[in-house]
Enzyme design. Structure first.
Site, PDB file in Angstrom:
ATOM      1  N   TYR A  79      15.388 -34.764 -14.516  1.00  0.00           N
ATOM      2  CA  TYR A  79      16.163 -33.541 -14.248  1.00  0.00           C
ATOM      3  C   TYR A  79      15.961 -33.068 -12.805  1.00  0.00           C
ATOM      4  O   TYR A  79      16.934 -32.766 -12.092  1.00  0.00           O
ATOM      5  CB  TYR A  79      15.728 -32.460 -15.245  1.00  0.00           C
ATOM      6  CG  TYR A  79      16.503 -31.174 -15.169  1.00  0.00           C
ATOM      7  CD1 TYR A  79      17.775 -31.073 -15.736  1.00  0.00           C
ATOM      8  CD2 TYR A  79      15.975 -30.045 -14.542  1.00  0.00           C
ATOM      9  CE1 TYR A  79      18.491 -29.883 -15.670  1.00  0.00           C
ATOM     10  CE2 TYR A  79      16.672 -28.862 -14.482  1.00  0.00           C
ATOM     11  CZ  TYR A  79      17.936 -28.774 -15.048  1.00  0.00           C
ATOM     12  OH  TYR A  79      18.633 -27.594 -14.982  1.00  0.00           O
ATOM     13  N   SER A 133      19.053 -26.524  -9.217  1.00  0.00           N
ATOM     14  CA  SER A 133      17.992 -25.851  -9.977  1.00  0.00           C
ATOM     15  C   SER A 133      16.793 -25.649  -9.072  1.00  0.00           C
ATOM     16  O   SER A 133      16.566 -26.432  -8.131  1.00  0.00           O
ATOM     17  CB  SER A 133      17.566 -26.696 -11.175  1.00  0.00           C
ATOM     18  OG  SER A 133      16.346 -26.201 -11.714  1.00  0.00           O
ATOM     19  N   LYS A 167      18.762 -32.867  -9.773  1.00  0.00           N
ATOM     20  CA  LYS A 167      19.105 -31.615  -9.089  1.00  0.00           C
ATOM     21  C   LYS A 167      18.821 -31.710  -7.590  1.00  0.00           C
ATOM     22  O   LYS A 167      19.558 -31.137  -6.781  1.00  0.00           O
ATOM     23  CB  LYS A 167      18.353 -30.439  -9.730  1.00  0.00           C
ATOM     24  CG  LYS A 167      18.756 -30.182 -11.193  1.00  0.00           C
ATOM     25  CD  LYS A 167      20.222 -29.843 -11.315  1.00  0.00           C
ATOM     26  CE  LYS A 167      20.656 -29.455 -12.716  1.00  0.00           C
ATOM     27  NZ  LYS A 167      22.070 -29.118 -12.812  1.00  0.00           N
ATOM     28  N   GLY A 172      31.459 -28.140 -18.072  1.00  0.00           N
ATOM     29  CA  GLY A 172      30.489 -27.522 -18.971  1.00  0.00           C
ATOM     30  C   GLY A 172      30.766 -26.036 -19.115  1.00  0.00           C
ATOM     31  O   GLY A 172      29.845 -25.236 -19.294  1.00  0.00           O
ATOM     32  N   VAL A 188      31.796 -35.674 -18.272  1.00  0.00           N
ATOM     33  CA  VAL A 188      31.803 -35.711 -16.802  1.00  0.00           C
ATOM     34  C   VAL A 188      31.156 -36.965 -16.214  1.00  0.00           C
ATOM     35  O   VAL A 188      31.309 -37.243 -15.027  1.00  0.00           O
ATOM     36  CB  VAL A 188      31.101 -34.462 -16.202  1.00  0.00           C
ATOM     37  CG1 VAL A 188      31.962 -33.229 -16.343  1.00  0.00           C
ATOM     38  CG2 VAL A 188      29.717 -34.261 -16.808  1.00  0.00           C
TER      39      VAL A 188
HETATM   40  P1  NAP Z   1      24.036 -25.242 -21.714  1.00  0.00           P
HETATM   41  O1  NAP Z   1      23.962 -23.875 -22.341  1.00  0.00           O
HETATM   42  O2  NAP Z   1      23.423 -26.401 -22.418  1.00  0.00           O
HETATM   43  O3  NAP Z   1      25.552 -25.554 -21.337  1.00  0.00           O
HETATM   44  C1  NAP Z   1      25.909 -26.772 -20.757  1.00  0.00           C
HETATM   45  C2  NAP Z   1      27.355 -27.054 -21.090  1.00  0.00           C
HETATM   46  O4  NAP Z   1      27.669 -28.377 -20.566  1.00  0.00           O
HETATM   47  C3  NAP Z   1      27.605 -27.108 -22.588  1.00  0.00           C
HETATM   48  O5  NAP Z   1      28.849 -26.510 -22.901  1.00  0.00           O
HETATM   49  C4  NAP Z   1      27.610 -28.603 -22.867  1.00  0.00           C
HETATM   50  O6  NAP Z   1      28.364 -28.984 -24.013  1.00  0.00           O
HETATM   51  C5  NAP Z   1      28.269 -29.137 -21.613  1.00  0.00           C
HETATM   52  N1  NAP Z   1      28.027 -30.567 -21.417  1.00  0.00           N
HETATM   53  C6  NAP Z   1      26.917 -31.274 -21.727  1.00  0.00           C
HETATM   54  N2  NAP Z   1      27.094 -32.576 -21.432  1.00  0.00           N
HETATM   55  C7  NAP Z   1      28.349 -32.691 -20.928  1.00  0.00           C
HETATM   56  C8  NAP Z   1      29.127 -33.780 -20.458  1.00  0.00           C
HETATM   57  N3  NAP Z   1      28.663 -35.035 -20.452  1.00  0.00           N
HETATM   58  N4  NAP Z   1      30.383 -33.540 -20.009  1.00  0.00           N
HETATM   59  C9  NAP Z   1      30.890 -32.280 -20.017  1.00  0.00           C
HETATM   60  N5  NAP Z   1      30.213 -31.222 -20.462  1.00  0.00           N
HETATM   61  C10 NAP Z   1      28.950 -31.412 -20.920  1.00  0.00           C
HETATM   62  O7  NAP Z   1      23.313 -25.212 -20.266  1.00  0.00           O
HETATM   63  P2  NAP Z   1      23.154 -24.008 -19.221  1.00  0.00           P
HETATM   64  O8  NAP Z   1      21.795 -23.476 -19.356  1.00  0.00           O
HETATM   65  O9  NAP Z   1      24.332 -23.104 -19.278  1.00  0.00           O
HETATM   66  O10 NAP Z   1      23.171 -24.845 -17.853  1.00  0.00           O
HETATM   67  C11 NAP Z   1      24.333 -24.969 -17.056  1.00  0.00           C
HETATM   68  C12 NAP Z   1      23.912 -25.602 -15.720  1.00  0.00           C
HETATM   69  O11 NAP Z   1      22.921 -24.796 -15.087  1.00  0.00           O
HETATM   70  C13 NAP Z   1      23.293 -26.993 -15.887  1.00  0.00           C
HETATM   71  O12 NAP Z   1      23.678 -27.826 -14.812  1.00  0.00           O
HETATM   72  C14 NAP Z   1      21.814 -26.706 -15.802  1.00  0.00           C
HETATM   73  O13 NAP Z   1      21.079 -27.830 -15.379  1.00  0.00           O
HETATM   74  C15 NAP Z   1      21.806 -25.591 -14.780  1.00  0.00           C
HETATM   75  N6  NAP Z   1      20.595 -24.765 -14.794  1.00  0.00           N
HETATM   76  C16 NAP Z   1      20.254 -24.054 -15.891  1.00  0.00           C
HETATM   77  C17 NAP Z   1      19.097 -23.273 -15.849  1.00  0.00           C
HETATM   78  C18 NAP Z   1      18.673 -22.438 -17.018  1.00  0.00           C
HETATM   79  O14 NAP Z   1      17.585 -21.831 -16.943  1.00  0.00           O
HETATM   80  N7  NAP Z   1      19.442 -22.345 -18.098  1.00  0.00           N
HETATM   81  C19 NAP Z   1      18.292 -23.238 -14.702  1.00  0.00           C
HETATM   82  C20 NAP Z   1      18.683 -23.996 -13.601  1.00  0.00           C
HETATM   83  C21 NAP Z   1      19.834 -24.739 -13.645  1.00  0.00           C
HETATM   84  P3  NAP Z   1      27.597 -29.057 -25.468  1.00  0.00           P
HETATM   85  O15 NAP Z   1      27.094 -27.691 -25.703  1.00  0.00           O
HETATM   86  O16 NAP Z   1      28.651 -29.486 -26.416  1.00  0.00           O
HETATM   87  O17 NAP Z   1      26.490 -30.083 -25.286  1.00  0.00           O
END
Ligand code: NAP
Length: 246
Positions: free
Chosen positions: A154, A141, A158, A12, A63
């Site tokens: 979710y 998370s 996590k 990702g 993934v």
């Molecule tokens: P994001 O902006 O949605 O980025 C996620 C990335 O993963 C995107 O490039 C997405 O591609 C890709 N992805 C989605 N499904 C996939 C798959 N099946 N195989 C490979 N790649 C895939 O999310 P983010 O906010 O950066 O989050 C990144 C991580 O941090 C996640 O695990 C999330 O749960 C965790 N997290 C985020 C937050 C927050 O506040 N943002 C808080 C706690 C934890 P597409 O864009 O093409 O779908």
């Protein structure tokens, strides 16, 4: 922190937190595999990183699909001959209250957020065990620890990552592989931008440091755990949440 010549895989990694992690590692001289469901975005991100003078390999990967994961890790080994760092970052949300949550939304989140960590770690560990060195960092998370209404799938995925991280740490410590997790709180990315303003205001009031986190706040902690200097830290979770959960 001397990372020169190392190879990292960031799932990702094309955008959001994964892109910031890839950028921070590239800034330390680490060669990067950007493994993302979107090849076009992965290529864009990789092209940006090449400007920092590192080698990159953008790949299309879902993934949650074991066949794809096995193939990509074989390709990575052929291309680079080693894997030093794996960051299991890819993740999605499919929110809804339990009573209304569709089984397919439960399955999609568990498969993409949790099963993926098992699949990718399994392949990376094969390479890391041979070289008797590796750093695995899983993105959990704060909701794994606090729960969150509407996020049964979710938060369960996590919390599962936390248990998986601790087990990975114990199974492969003897091979020089460490496994740790980071648990971000509310980080500003596309995933969280979609929330209504009143929800965001309420959440900000619950954060003692008075701001949402940035993708760079998460990337800094990941770089620390990925460093050769962090070799005595394993099975741990670093919370990055501005104090909203202590
Ligand atoms: P994001 O902006 O949605 O980025 C996620 C990335 O993963 C995107 O490039 C997405 O591609 C890709 N992805 C989605 N499904 C996939 C798959 N099946 N195989 C490979 N790649 C895939 O999310 P983010 O906010 O950066 O989050 C990144 C991580 O941090 C996640 O695990 C999330 O749960 C965790 N997290 C985020 C937050 C927050 O506040 N943002 C808080 C706690 C934890 P597409 O864009 O093409 O779908």
């Amino acid at each position: 922190m001397d990372f020169r010549g190392q190879v990292a895989v960031v799932t990702g990694g094309a955008r959001g937190i994964g892109k910031a992690i890839a950028g921070a590692l590239a800034g330390k001289g680490v060669n990067l595999v950007i493994a993302d469901i979107s090849l076009e975005q992965a290529k864009d991100t990789a092209a940006g990183l090449e400007k920092l003078g590192v080698k990159t390999m953008p790949v299309k990967l879902d993934v949650s699909k074991s066949g794809e994961v096995i193939k990509i890790f074989e390709d990575i080994s052929k291309e680079f001959g080693k894997i030093d760092i794996l960051v299991n970052n890819a993740g999605i949300t499919r929110d809804g209250l339990i009573m209304r949550m569709k089984e397919e939304d439960w399955d999609a989140v568990i498969n993409i957020n949790l099963k993926s960590v098992f699949l990718c770690s399994k392949e990376a560990i094969k390479a890391m065990a041979k070289q008797r060195y590796g750093r695995i960092i899983n993105i959990a998370s704060v909701v794994a620890f606090m729960g969150n209404p509407g996020q049964a799938n979710y938060s369960a995925s996590k919390a599962g990552i936390v248990g998986l991280t601790k087990t990975t740490a114990k199974e492969y410590a003897s091979r020089g592989i460490t496994a740790n997790a980071v648990a971000p709180g509310f980080i500003t990315t596309a995933m969280t931008e979609a929330l209504p303003e009143n929800v965001k205001d309420e959440m900000k009031r619950a954060i003692p440091l008075g701001r949402f986190g940035t993708a760079e706040d998460v990337a800094n902690a990941v770089v620390f755990l990925a460093s050769p200097d962090s070799g005595y830290i394993t099975g741990q979770v670093i919370h990055i949440n501005g104090g909203m959960y202590v």
